[in-house]
Design an enzyme around this catalytic site. Structure first.
Site, PDB file in Angstrom:
ATOM      1  N   LYS A 195       0.843  -1.202   0.000  1.00 47.78           N
ATOM      2  CA  LYS A 195       0.000   0.000   0.000  1.00 47.78           C
ATOM      3  C   LYS A 195       0.872   1.242   0.000  1.00 47.78           C
ATOM      4  O   LYS A 195       1.493   1.591   0.998  1.00 47.78           O
ATOM      5  CB  LYS A 195      -0.924   0.060   1.215  1.00 47.78           C
ATOM      6  CG  LYS A 195      -1.993   1.133   0.995  1.00 47.78           C
ATOM      7  CD  LYS A 195      -2.665   1.618   2.256  1.00 47.78           C
ATOM      8  CE  LYS A 195      -1.913   2.712   2.965  1.00 47.78           C
ATOM      9  NZ  LYS A 195      -1.767   3.985   2.202  1.00 47.78           N
ATOM     10  N   GLY A 248       6.905   4.824   8.468  1.00 49.44           N
ATOM     11  CA  GLY A 248       6.078   6.015   8.648  1.00 49.44           C
ATOM     12  C   GLY A 248       6.218   6.548  10.051  1.00 49.44           C
ATOM     13  O   GLY A 248       7.270   6.400  10.684  1.00 49.44           O
ATOM     14  N   SER A 249       5.152   7.151  10.551  1.00 47.61           N
ATOM     15  CA  SER A 249       5.210   7.802  11.863  1.00 47.61           C
ATOM     16  C   SER A 249       5.210   6.772  12.987  1.00 47.61           C
ATOM     17  O   SER A 249       4.653   5.677  12.855  1.00 47.61           O
ATOM     18  CB  SER A 249       4.011   8.737  12.023  1.00 47.61           C
ATOM     19  OG  SER A 249       2.809   7.995  11.960  1.00 47.61           O
ATOM     20  N   GLU A 251       3.573   7.085  15.632  1.00 47.11           N
ATOM     21  CA  GLU A 251       2.170   7.009  16.062  1.00 47.11           C
ATOM     22  C   GLU A 251       1.453   5.857  15.335  1.00 47.11           C
ATOM     23  O   GLU A 251       0.815   5.008  15.957  1.00 47.11           O
ATOM     24  CB  GLU A 251       1.531   8.362  15.710  1.00 47.11           C
ATOM     25  CG  GLU A 251       0.075   8.504  15.957  1.00 47.11           C
ATOM     26  CD  GLU A 251      -0.501   9.707  15.170  1.00 47.11           C
ATOM     27  OE1 GLU A 251       0.277  10.489  14.570  1.00 47.11           O
ATOM     28  OE2 GLU A 251      -1.733   9.829  15.143  1.00 47.11           O
ATOM     29  N   GLY A 253       2.991   3.441  13.703  1.00 45.33           N
ATOM     30  CA  GLY A 253       3.725   2.219  14.029  1.00 45.33           C
ATOM     31  C   GLY A 253       3.100   1.515  15.229  1.00 45.33           C
ATOM     32  O   GLY A 253       2.922   0.303  15.244  1.00 45.33           O
ATOM     33  N   GLU A 270       9.974   0.903  10.499  1.00 46.34           N
ATOM     34  CA  GLU A 270      11.005   1.937  10.327  1.00 46.34           C
ATOM     35  C   GLU A 270      10.305   3.253  10.604  1.00 46.34           C
ATOM     36  O   GLU A 270       9.479   3.693   9.808  1.00 46.34           O
ATOM     37  CB  GLU A 270      11.545   1.865   8.902  1.00 46.34           C
ATOM     38  CG  GLU A 270      13.029   2.125   8.822  1.00 46.34           C
ATOM     39  CD  GLU A 270      13.347   3.523   8.389  1.00 46.34           C
ATOM     40  OE1 GLU A 270      13.062   4.450   9.175  1.00 46.34           O
ATOM     41  OE2 GLU A 270      13.848   3.683   7.274  1.00 46.34           O
ATOM     42  N   CYS A 304      13.712  10.376   7.246  1.00 46.53           N
ATOM     43  CA  CYS A 304      13.626   9.821   8.601  1.00 46.53           C
ATOM     44  C   CYS A 304      14.941  10.004   9.355  1.00 46.53           C
ATOM     45  O   CYS A 304      14.945  10.153  10.564  1.00 46.53           O
ATOM     46  CB  CYS A 304      13.205   8.358   8.558  1.00 46.53           C
ATOM     47  SG  CYS A 304      14.189   7.370   7.445  1.00 46.53           S
ATOM     48  N   GLU A 401       9.739  14.814  16.105  1.00 44.93           N
ATOM     49  CA  GLU A 401      10.135  14.805  14.692  1.00 44.93           C
ATOM     50  C   GLU A 401       9.305  15.852  13.948  1.00 44.93           C
ATOM     51  O   GLU A 401       8.082  15.810  13.958  1.00 44.93           O
ATOM     52  CB  GLU A 401       9.899  13.418  14.096  1.00 44.93           C
ATOM     53  CG  GLU A 401      10.281  13.332  12.629  1.00 44.93           C
ATOM     54  CD  GLU A 401      10.145  11.926  12.061  1.00 44.93           C
ATOM     55  OE1 GLU A 401       9.033  11.365  12.112  1.00 44.93           O
ATOM     56  OE2 GLU A 401      11.149  11.395  11.556  1.00 44.93           O
TER      57      GLU A 401
HETATM   58  P1  NAI Z   1       1.735   8.131   8.510  1.00 45.43           P
HETATM   59  O1  NAI Z   1       2.549   7.279   9.413  1.00 45.43           O
HETATM   60  O2  NAI Z   1       0.320   8.417   8.897  1.00 45.43           O
HETATM   61  O3  NAI Z   1       1.684   7.444   7.037  1.00 45.43           O
HETATM   62  C1  NAI Z   1       2.588   6.487   6.555  1.00 45.43           C
HETATM   63  C2  NAI Z   1       1.823   5.332   5.903  1.00 45.43           C
HETATM   64  O4  NAI Z   1       0.996   4.717   6.879  1.00 45.43           O
HETATM   65  C3  NAI Z   1       0.879   5.755   4.771  1.00 45.43           C
HETATM   66  O5  NAI Z   1       0.880   4.761   3.770  1.00 45.43           O
HETATM   67  C4  NAI Z   1      -0.478   5.786   5.462  1.00 45.43           C
HETATM   68  O6  NAI Z   1      -1.558   5.587   4.590  1.00 45.43           O
HETATM   69  C5  NAI Z   1      -0.345   4.619   6.423  1.00 45.43           C
HETATM   70  N1  NAI Z   1      -1.253   4.674   7.576  1.00 45.43           N
HETATM   71  C6  NAI Z   1      -1.742   5.770   8.209  1.00 45.43           C
HETATM   72  N2  NAI Z   1      -2.569   5.413   9.204  1.00 45.43           N
HETATM   73  C7  NAI Z   1      -2.611   4.057   9.219  1.00 45.43           C
HETATM   74  C8  NAI Z   1      -3.285   3.084  10.020  1.00 45.43           C
HETATM   75  N3  NAI Z   1      -4.111   3.444  11.004  1.00 45.43           N
HETATM   76  N4  NAI Z   1      -3.079   1.770   9.755  1.00 45.43           N
HETATM   77  C9  NAI Z   1      -2.251   1.391   8.765  1.00 45.43           C
HETATM   78  N5  NAI Z   1      -1.600   2.255   7.972  1.00 45.43           N
HETATM   79  C10 NAI Z   1      -1.765   3.575   8.186  1.00 45.43           C
HETATM   80  O7  NAI Z   1       2.516   9.476   8.268  1.00 45.43           O
HETATM   81  P2  NAI Z   1       1.905  10.905   7.840  1.00 45.43           P
HETATM   82  O8  NAI Z   1       0.653  11.170   8.588  1.00 45.43           O
HETATM   83  O9  NAI Z   1       1.844  10.955   6.370  1.00 45.43           O
HETATM   84  O10 NAI Z   1       3.036  11.899   8.343  1.00 45.43           O
HETATM   85  C11 NAI Z   1       3.019  12.384   9.683  1.00 45.43           C
HETATM   86  C12 NAI Z   1       4.395  12.377  10.284  1.00 45.43           C
HETATM   87  O11 NAI Z   1       4.907  11.056  10.309  1.00 45.43           O
HETATM   88  C13 NAI Z   1       5.448  13.158   9.540  1.00 45.43           C
HETATM   89  O12 NAI Z   1       5.406  14.511   9.841  1.00 45.43           O
HETATM   90  C14 NAI Z   1       6.702  12.507  10.028  1.00 45.43           C
HETATM   91  O13 NAI Z   1       7.056  13.024  11.284  1.00 45.43           O
HETATM   92  C15 NAI Z   1       6.310  11.062  10.196  1.00 45.43           C
HETATM   93  N6  NAI Z   1       6.732  10.256   9.028  1.00 45.43           N
HETATM   94  C16 NAI Z   1       7.908   9.579   9.118  1.00 45.43           C
HETATM   95  C17 NAI Z   1       8.371   8.869   8.039  1.00 45.43           C
HETATM   96  C18 NAI Z   1       9.645   8.120   8.122  1.00 45.43           C
HETATM   97  O14 NAI Z   1      10.246   7.799   7.107  1.00 45.43           O
HETATM   98  N7  NAI Z   1      10.124   7.769   9.298  1.00 45.43           N
HETATM   99  C19 NAI Z   1       7.661   8.853   6.769  1.00 45.43           C
HETATM  100  C20 NAI Z   1       6.410   9.568   6.784  1.00 45.43           C
HETATM  101  C21 NAI Z   1       5.989  10.255   7.887  1.00 45.43           C
HETATM  102 MG    MG Z   2      -0.830  10.052   9.451  1.00 47.79          MG
END
Ligand code: NAI
Ligand code: MG
Length: 499
Positions: A195, A248-249, A251, A253, A270, A304, A401
């Site tokens: 996804k 991703g975040s 939160e 995770g 990660e 990240c 972050e």
């Molecule tokens: P996010 O963690 O919400 O999104 C990342 C992925 O997770 C996307 O594919 C999203 O659709 C999916 N996702 C979201 N909620 C989910 C759930 N309940 N169950 C399963 N999958 C889910 O990140 P977001 O909201 O786009 O960005 C927010 C913050 O997260 C950023 O400001 C940054 O601090 C952090 N982040 C860190 C990343 C990294 O590489 N470590 C990458 C992206 C965001």
């Molecule tokens: Mg999010």
């Protein structure tokens, strides 16, 4: 929806791809979402809609998991030799290179990063990682084990694919994140439901076409575009998925860990970071200044491993800040497809508001804005490279972050490496860090003391197919890439033969 906006510089091939109907890849067929719903995807450099994408949800994830299960249990994937698997992955790398310009344009258009980065760094880096993992396909081995049980035995281990894998990826490096996840899963013989992030589905979909062209059998890679709370959550909770890999975040995770508890699927994560850049007074300023600048402002800070906390010794603090501010001022900011751009926008209005919100919090808490601190222009989501000084470890800008072009700078006046390390390690995260010094001994001693998955000495945040990456503490579980990364996608089986 109005007609999608076509940037004048995208070229005929990317334009043709954009004009397609963007469906889900399930069992080798491109299909609309069961619900018939679609969502819009944007160019963050203009804020305009560029395409409509099928909005998959739990019903589509069910179909994709069933297809992946069939491909794993009874498809040709299971009987294909490792050498054939390796060749297909290698072919995929070739196809990526052959389509580099088009894919780079799509990546830039959807993510915002400069075309030079997409074309000259990301696409070649992804081809390299696919090839690196293609090589491992024929080298996945177990061990023979001498056991002490009375009697005569021959005992050995085999590494088998973990099974059907769900992979949920972010938007900051859409193609790279897809590659980090897919390459080891394919090399080990797993099947996948991927996804992409809702912000950046385009290059994953184009990669799906190339996966088919490379001859990888139907159902081995399924792609469900959609939102996290629906499609992502369905993957994390699915009872027939054996393992979920997430970037991703922190939160989300945490949400994934809870969701995975139902069938106790394997989890690798990660997550976020707040990586320290530690500059000693003997550091070569001609290396440390550009190094620290790159560490925070590359990809508009949406990395990240971004070096978001600068710790510079008092003797060199002013030099570092002046140097970084000067270099930051010279970064040409613009639409990723413009010839000049060295730094693009952040991904979305939401992300821009989030980043600017942090800058405001920092200001309110007493930080000084030494550079940037403002949005640029009225169209697209551009933020000036920002340096905050007079920050301290209690501030949210230092603890959390930000994931944008914002550096928090602090100084130290100390020779005690333990105390310096304690300051640098004062974070819930432990993804990366770097140390800048000309003293080899100090460099290594500090590297030992930094609690993080990737530490640079006079360099920050390097990526390489062979180098494992991942986090200590709340930055994640497991290591991706390198030989280490294969372990996320295999189960170990012990076989004991009574002789
Ligand atoms: P996010 O963690 O919400 O999104 C990342 C992925 O997770 C996307 O594919 C999203 O659709 C999916 N996702 C979201 N909620 C989910 C759930 N309940 N169950 C399963 N999958 C889910 O990140 P977001 O909201 O786009 O960005 C927010 C913050 O997260 C950023 O400001 C940054 O601090 C952090 N982040 C860190 C990343 C990294 O590489 N470590 C990458 C992206 C965001
Ligand atoms: Mg999010």
């Amino acid at each position: 929806m109005n007609k999608p906006y076509i940037h004048p510089k995208i070229g005929p091939r990317a334009a043709a791809f954009l004009a397609k109907e963007h469906k889900l890849l399930i069992g080798g067929k491109w299909v609309p979402a069961r619900s018939g719903k679609t969502f819009e995807t944007f160019d963050p450099g203009t804020g305009r809609v560029i395409a409509k994408i099928a909005e998959g949800d739990a019903a589509d994830v069910d179909l994709a998991v069933a297809a992946a299960r069939r491909a794993f249990e009874s498809g040709p994937w299971r009987t294909i030799t490792p050498s054939e698997r390796g060749k297909m992955i290698w072919r995929l790398a070739d196809l990526l290179e052959q389509n580099a310009e088009e894919i780079a344009v799509l990546e830039t258009l959807n993510n915002g990063k400069p075309l030079a980065t997409s074309r000259d760094r990301d696409v070649p880096g992804c081809a390299d990682l696919f090839r690196y993992m293609a090589g491992w396909a024929t080298k996945i081995t177990g061990e023979t084990i001498s056991i002490s049980t009375p009697g005569q035995f021959h005992a050995f281990t085999v590494r088998e694919p973990v099974g059907v894998v769900g992979q949920i990826i972010p938007w900051n490096g859409p193609l790279a994140m897809a590659t980090w996840k897919l390459a080891p899963a394919l090399a080990t013989g797993c099947t996948v439901v991927l996804k992409p992030a809702e912000q950046t589905p385009l290059t994953a979909l184009r990669l799906g076409e190339l996966i088919q062209e490379a001859g990888i059998p139907d159902g081995v890679v399924n792609i469900v575009t959609g939102f996290g709370a629906t499609a992502g959550a369905a993957i994390a909770a699915h009872p027939d998925i054996d393992k979920v890999g997430f970037t991703g975040s922190s939160e989300v995770g945490r949400i994934i860990v809870h969701a995975a508890a139902g069938n106790l699927k394997k989890v690798s994560l990660e997550l976020g970071g707040k990586s320290p850049v530690i500059v000693f007074p003997d550091a070569d300023m001609s290396v440390a200044v550009p190094g620290a600048t790159q560490a925070i402002f590359a990809n508009s800070g949406q990395v990240c491993t971004a070096g978001s906390r600068l710790f510079a010794h008092k003797k060199v603090f002013d030099k570092m800040i002046d140097g970084i501010a000067q270099q930051a001022g010279k970064i040409r900011i613009g639409h990723g497809l413009s010839d000049e751009a060295q730094m693009g926008p952040v991904i979305s209005q939401t992300q821009m508001d989030r980043v600017m919100g942090y800058v405001d919090q920092g200001r309110a808490a007493g930080a000084t804005v030494a550079a940037g601190g403002k949005r640029i222009g009225g169209e697209g989501y551009f933020i000036a490279p920002t340096i905050l000084t007079d920050t301290n470890p209690e501030m949210s800008v230092v603890r959390e972050e930000i994931f944008g072009p914002v550096l928090c700078a602090m100084s130290f006046d100390d020779d005690d490496l333990e105390r310096i390390a304690k300051q640098a390690n004062d974070s819930i995260y432990g993804l990366a860090g770097s140390i800048w010094t000309q003293n080899i001994s100090i460099g290594h001693k500090m590297a030992q003391r930094i609690r993080a998955g990737r530490v640079g000495i006079n360099t920050h945040g390097n990526v390489d197919a062979a180098l494992p990456t991942g986090g200590y503490k709340q930055s994640g579980w497991g290591r991706e890439k390198g030989h280490e990364g294969l372990h996320l996608y295999t189960e170990v089986k012990s076989v004991i033969v009574s002789l």
